[in-house]
Design a protein around this motif. Structure first.
Motif, PDB file in Angstrom:
ATOM      1  N   GLU A 284       0.865  -1.245   0.036  1.00 42.18           N
ATOM      2  CA  GLU A 284       0.005   0.009   0.082  1.00 42.18           C
ATOM      3  C   GLU A 284       1.040   1.165   0.025  1.00 42.18           C
ATOM      4  OE1 GLU A 284      -3.606   1.743   2.450  1.00 42.18           O
ATOM      5  OE2 GLU A 284      -2.008   0.994   3.640  1.00 42.18           O
ATOM      6  N   ASP A 285       1.937   1.503   0.960  1.00 44.80           N
ATOM      7  CA  ASP A 285       2.628   2.501   0.748  1.00 44.80           C
ATOM      8  C   ASP A 285       3.592   2.759  -0.089  1.00 44.80           C
ATOM      9  OD1 ASP A 285       1.634   2.914   3.496  1.00 44.80           O
ATOM     10  OD2 ASP A 285       3.444   2.708   4.722  1.00 44.80           O
ATOM     11  N   VAL A 286       3.880   1.911  -1.027  1.00 41.55           N
ATOM     12  CA  VAL A 286       4.464   2.007  -2.269  1.00 41.55           C
ATOM     13  C   VAL A 286       3.840   2.480  -3.168  1.00 41.55           C
ATOM     14  CG1 VAL A 286       5.850   0.646  -4.123  1.00 41.55           C
ATOM     15  CG2 VAL A 286       6.343   0.242  -1.829  1.00 41.55           C
ATOM     16  N   ALA A 287       2.324   2.137  -3.224  1.00 40.31           N
ATOM     17  CA  ALA A 287       1.435   2.618  -4.225  1.00 40.31           C
ATOM     18  C   ALA A 287       1.221   3.929  -4.017  1.00 40.31           C
ATOM     19  CB  ALA A 287       0.319   1.611  -4.087  1.00 40.31           C
ATOM     20  N   ILE A 288       0.992   4.274  -2.712  1.00 42.31           N
ATOM     21  CA  ILE A 288       0.590   5.831  -2.357  1.00 42.31           C
ATOM     22  C   ILE A 288       1.808   6.478  -2.931  1.00 42.31           C
ATOM     23  CG2 ILE A 288       0.647   7.364  -0.286  1.00 42.31           C
ATOM     24  CD1 ILE A 288      -0.791   5.129   1.136  1.00 42.31           C
ATOM     25  N   ALA A 289       2.944   6.397  -2.482  1.00 46.63           N
ATOM     26  CA  ALA A 289       4.365   7.072  -3.082  1.00 46.63           C
ATOM     27  C   ALA A 289       4.361   7.124  -4.365  1.00 46.63           C
ATOM     28  CB  ALA A 289       5.752   6.431  -2.384  1.00 46.63           C
ATOM     29  N   LEU A 290       4.201   5.963  -4.989  1.00 47.36           N
ATOM     30  CA  LEU A 290       4.173   5.948  -6.605  1.00 47.36           C
ATOM     31  C   LEU A 290       3.275   7.033  -7.240  1.00 47.36           C
ATOM     32  CD1 LEU A 290       5.153   4.500  -9.147  1.00 47.36           C
ATOM     33  CD2 LEU A 290       3.467   2.708  -8.700  1.00 47.36           C
ATOM     34  N   GLY A 291       2.057   7.134  -6.646  1.00 48.61           N
ATOM     35  CA  GLY A 291       1.071   7.737  -7.161  1.00 48.61           C
ATOM     36  C   GLY A 291       1.349   9.323  -6.954  1.00 48.61           C
ATOM     37  N   GLN A 292       2.010   9.646  -5.760  1.00 46.90           N
ATOM     38  CA  GLN A 292       2.417  11.168  -5.339  1.00 46.90           C
ATOM     39  C   GLN A 292       3.421  11.311  -6.398  1.00 46.90           C
ATOM     40  OE1 GLN A 292       3.508  10.497  -1.280  1.00 46.90           O
ATOM     41  NE2 GLN A 292       1.334  10.865  -0.587  1.00 46.90           N
ATOM     42  N   ALA A 293       4.461  10.487  -6.603  1.00 53.78           N
ATOM     43  CA  ALA A 293       5.566  10.810  -7.395  1.00 53.78           C
ATOM     44  C   ALA A 293       5.183  10.984  -9.015  1.00 53.78           C
ATOM     45  CB  ALA A 293       6.567   9.699  -7.480  1.00 53.78           C
ATOM     46  N   PHE A 294       4.022  10.258  -9.410  1.00 52.14           N
ATOM     47  CA  PHE A 294       3.589  10.241 -10.796  1.00 52.14           C
ATOM     48  C   PHE A 294       3.127  11.600 -11.101  1.00 52.14           C
ATOM     49  CE2 PHE A 294       0.071   9.823 -13.757  1.00 52.14           C
ATOM     50  CZ  PHE A 294       0.904   9.185 -14.876  1.00 52.14           C
ATOM     51  N   GLY A 295       2.054  11.952  -9.857  1.00 55.12           N
ATOM     52  CA  GLY A 295       1.417  13.362  -9.984  1.00 55.12           C
ATOM     53  C   GLY A 295       2.451  14.594  -9.946  1.00 55.12           C
TER      54      GLY A 295
END
Length: 198
Positions: free
Chosen positions: A69-80
């Motif tokens: 979950e936390d990797v997916a959160i950070a991945l989304g933040q980085a993508f944005g």
């Protein structure tokens, strides 16, 4: 213009860093401690053309949930963050991807409006490998979409029999849809929206 980002996240459950480059060649270096998730993120990078580095240290003695979950959160933040002001992007992307007996469709809108529609088989093997619960796939997509602030639809059209293929098809379809959506369209002046903002 550099479309890159780095996000660090530290909680009592995980410590991680995600780095990405939207204009890469699909190079990746991924280590989460969850082998199948590493495989999926590597495929996401390869087929999207997004360079990706992920280093995560989580409480895997409990289970994989917090790390995934936390990797997916950070991945989304980085993508944005890497999308920046979204000047000149294609904005929309879609892909229909076969994975042997499985067929998956993904469509994205880099809209600034977080939303997920997800349809996959309700019954399939509960765990892939030693530590990846298949129920986490929807959670990964949701966490990514909401933190990237994108609209994402993913549908498994033909379910097949192999949970590995069902999940992998979703990551690859997402990758190809993102590849199209983030691409710079030379015909687009400014932001591709009648509102003038995304």
């Amino acid at each position: 213009m550099s479309r890159t980002a780095r996000v660090e996240r530290a909680t009592s459950e995980t410590k991680l860093v995600v780095e990405l480059d939207l204009d890469g060649t699909g190079k990746s270096s991924v280590s989460t401690g969850v082998g199948f998730y590493d495989h999926m993120l590597t495929a996401l990078s390869r087929h999207s053309g997004i360079d990706l580095t992920v280093r995560a240290d989580g409480d895997l003695h409990i289970d994989a949930h917090h790390t995934v979950e936390d990797v997916a959160i950070a991945l989304g933040q980085a993508f944005g963050e890497a999308l920046g002001d979204k000047q000149g992007i294609t904005r929309y992307g879609d892909a229909t991807i076969p994975m042997d007996e499985v067929l998956v469709q993904a469509a994205v809108d880099l809209s600034g409006r977080p939303y997920l529609v997800h349809a996959e088989p309700e019954t399939m093997t509960p765990v892939i490998g030693p530590d990846y619960p298949t129920s986490l796939t929807k959670h990964v997509l949701e966490s990514f979409a909401f933190n990237a602030r994108i609209t994402l639809h993913v549908r498994v059209l033909y379910a097949g029999r192999d949970a590995h293929h069902i999940v992998e098809g979703q990551f690859k379809a997402l990758a190809r849809a993102l590849r199209t959506a983030v691409a710079i369209d030379p015909r687009v002046a400014g932001v591709p929206s009648t509102k003038g903002a995304l």
